[in-house]
Design a protein around this motif. Structure first.
Motif, PDB file in Angstrom:
ATOM      1  N   GLU A 156     -44.176 -73.063 -90.337  1.00 10.93           N
ATOM      2  CA  GLU A 156     -42.914 -73.775 -90.528  1.00 10.93           C
ATOM      3  C   GLU A 156     -42.622 -74.007 -92.007  1.00 10.93           C
ATOM      4  N   ASP A 157     -43.671 -74.367 -92.766  1.00  8.61           N
ATOM      5  CA  ASP A 157     -43.472 -74.811 -94.152  1.00  8.61           C
ATOM      6  C   ASP A 157     -43.566 -73.650 -95.145  1.00  8.61           C
ATOM      7  N   VAL A 158     -44.795 -73.340 -95.610  1.00 11.13           N
ATOM      8  CA  VAL A 158     -44.941 -72.350 -96.681  1.00 11.13           C
ATOM      9  C   VAL A 158     -44.512 -70.949 -96.245  1.00 11.13           C
ATOM     10  N   CYS A 159     -44.606 -70.649 -94.943  1.00 14.50           N
ATOM     11  CA  CYS A 159     -44.167 -69.326 -94.462  1.00 14.50           C
ATOM     12  C   CYS A 159     -42.669 -69.292 -94.167  1.00 14.50           C
ATOM     13  N   GLU A 160     -42.017 -70.447 -94.312  1.00 14.14           N
ATOM     14  CA  GLU A 160     -40.563 -70.560 -94.113  1.00 14.14           C
ATOM     15  C   GLU A 160     -40.129 -69.953 -92.786  1.00 14.14           C
ATOM     16  N   LYS A 161     -40.714 -70.498 -91.716  1.00 17.48           N
ATOM     17  CA  LYS A 161     -40.422 -70.030 -90.343  1.00 17.48           C
ATOM     18  C   LYS A 161     -40.649 -68.519 -90.209  1.00 17.48           C
ATOM     19  N   ARG A 162     -41.734 -68.078 -90.842  1.00 20.16           N
ATOM     20  CA  ARG A 162     -42.199 -66.681 -90.796  1.00 20.16           C
ATOM     21  C   ARG A 162     -41.291 -65.702 -91.547  1.00 20.16           C
ATOM     22  N   THR A 283     -47.034 -63.665-102.452  1.00 16.47           N
ATOM     23  CA  THR A 283     -46.725 -64.587-101.351  1.00 16.47           C
ATOM     24  C   THR A 283     -47.872 -64.600-100.350  1.00 16.47           C
ATOM     25  N   CYS A 284     -48.370 -63.412 -99.983  1.00 14.77           N
ATOM     26  CA  CYS A 284     -49.512 -63.313 -99.056  1.00 14.77           C
ATOM     27  C   CYS A 284     -50.720 -64.073 -99.609  1.00 14.77           C
ATOM     28  N   LYS A 285     -51.012 -63.864-100.890  1.00 19.94           N
ATOM     29  CA  LYS A 285     -52.200 -64.484-101.492  1.00 19.94           C
ATOM     30  C   LYS A 285     -52.071 -66.003-101.558  1.00 19.94           C
ATOM     31  N   ASP A 286     -50.896 -66.488-101.955  1.00 19.80           N
ATOM     32  CA  ASP A 286     -50.691 -67.937-102.052  1.00 19.80           C
ATOM     33  C   ASP A 286     -50.855 -68.603-100.689  1.00 19.80           C
ATOM     34  N   ILE A 287     -50.318 -67.958 -99.654  1.00 19.51           N
ATOM     35  CA  ILE A 287     -50.412 -68.530 -98.304  1.00 19.51           C
ATOM     36  C   ILE A 287     -51.842 -68.449 -97.789  1.00 19.51           C
ATOM     37  N   MET A 288     -52.551 -67.361 -98.108  1.00 19.40           N
ATOM     38  CA  MET A 288     -53.959 -67.250 -97.733  1.00 19.40           C
ATOM     39  C   MET A 288     -54.775 -68.343 -98.424  1.00 19.40           C
ATOM     40  N   ASP A 289     -54.504 -68.590 -99.712  1.00 17.16           N
ATOM     41  CA  ASP A 289     -55.179 -69.678-100.434  1.00 17.16           C
ATOM     42  C   ASP A 289     -55.019 -70.997 -99.681  1.00 17.16           C
ATOM     43  N   THR A 290     -53.769 -71.294 -99.297  1.00 13.57           N
ATOM     44  CA  THR A 290     -53.466 -72.567 -98.630  1.00 13.57           C
ATOM     45  C   THR A 290     -54.147 -72.648 -97.267  1.00 13.57           C
TER      46      THR A 290
END
Length: 372
Positions: A156-162, A283-290
């Motif tokens: 919902e958040d960092v992926c912006e509803k995918r 974007t992939c890396k930042d979301i994986m970090d989180t």
């Protein structure tokens, strides 16, 4: 000058780093340590990241190249969500309080997992980052439920509803490598979605569309929930992206669903994480970090017996975990999650991305200590 290869301006009185630095094509080594930079994230990066990452940060964060108008709000949103969760990079956490992550390098791993990416994904969903995480404790109480909730919240958040990226998680024991990241026509792509029978992608989308219409009629409103919200992300695509195991089984169909074959359970301790995006590799890396940060926090909370719904196994599991730790240690810091590097290569075996590399996990560096 464009020919400069090494730049050492350490221990000066710099407060800002000029954006033009990112435009020096031959610059391989820059030392900015010992400067009180206004940009605190950049200040952290110059102490822990390689030149390539620093220049990329300058280029994307400041220079606003093509596409940066869209990427910038996403970065701000990710930062805002991290701050909201109490993980603001400016709030330094004592070393003793940091979560531990141990990275097992490909060279140290007797059987590293490899993902091959076919050329066709470039036209559909070009970016994928994968990582293996070992040592999760999902068996006590509602730990599994909480982990799945974390994944939903990140979508919902960092992926912006995918729309920015999609996360998929798999039980590593059920994954047969090597894997192939591929594209297939809707008629050829078959998957057994979570909680459903095997179906062609074309038929699955038709089912979901029909369910969405029924949902609208029943509730008499436009808002729809669940997988139905993501159908429009595949509009106009001749081929759909998928992750396929060594047996030819589709285990992931982003951004729609995972497969029942590799579904997580309470006994899952080793996971394959997958983040795909049509936006950017960063974007992939930042979301994986989180995601990895959230897993480390959840594991610590579970181990410290803060799980909300104890069950009969909870206490014994918690005691066993403490018995395995060093004397007097009741913190997950004693049992770090182990991250195994996963390589994504092209069909000829040339490396496209390795995660986590030494330049990754910078975005959560104030909360975790990474042992390489």
């Amino acid at each position: 000058p464009p020919s400069v290869q090494t730049l050492d301006v350490s221990n000066n009185k710099l407060s800002e780093v000029p954006v033009e630095l990112a435009d020096c094509p031959k610059l391989k080594d820059v030392n900015l340590k010992g400067n009180a930079l206004k940009d605190k994230r950049l200040e952290k990066m110059v102490n822990g990241c390689q030149t390539k990452s620093i220049l990329e940060y300058l280029r994307k964060g400041k220079g606003k190249p093509e596409g940066a108008e869209r990427e910038e709000p996403r970065k701000k949103k990710r930062e805002r969500n991290r701050r909201k969760d109490g993980s603001d990079g400016d709030d330094e956490v004592g070393e003793a309080q940091k979560l531990l992550l141990k990275v097992l390098h490909v060279s140290e791993n007797p059987a590293p997992l490899v993902v091959k990416a076919s050329p066709g994904v470039k036209e559909v969903r070009p970016y994928i980052v994968c990582c293996v995480v070992k040592g999760m404790n999902l068996s006590p109480g509602n730990a599994l439920k909480r982990f799945l909730s974390v994944q939903t919240k990140l979508h919902e958040d960092v992926c912006e509803k995918r729309t920015a990226a999609t996360i998929a998680t798999h039980d590593l024991r059920l994954v047969k490598g090597p894997l192939l990241y591929d594209v297939r026509p809707p008629d050829d792509l078959k998957i057994t979605p979570l909680g459903r029978k095997e179906v062609k992608a074309k038929d699955l989308l038709r089912q979901l569309q029909s369910e969405a219409e029924e949902q609208r009629k029943q509730k008499k409103r436009q808002n729809i929930s669940g997988l139905h919200r993501y159908l429009q992300l595949l509009n106009g695509k001749e081929n759909y992206p998928c992750l396929v195991d060594a047996e030819g089984t589709v285990i992931s169909f982003p951004p729609i669903t995972n497969s029942e074959k590799t579904k997580l359970g309470k006994t899952t301790s080793d996971l394959l994480l997958e983040v795909t995006s049509a936006t950017s590799l960063q974007t992939c890396k930042d979301i994986m970090d989180t995601l990895i940060l959230k897993m480390a926090e959840l594991n610590k909370s579970t181990l410290e017996n803060k799980d909300g719904e104890p069950d009969s196994d909870h206490e014994s599991n918690d005691i066993a975990s403490r018995d395995n730790a060093s004397p007097g240690c009741v913190s997950a810091n004693c049992l770090p999650l182990v991250l195994e590097q996963v390589r994504v290569v092209d069909m000829d075996g040339n490396l496209k991305v390795l995660y986590p590399s030494k330049t990754d996990l910078c975005t959560v560096s104030s909360l975790v200590t990474v042992i390489h």
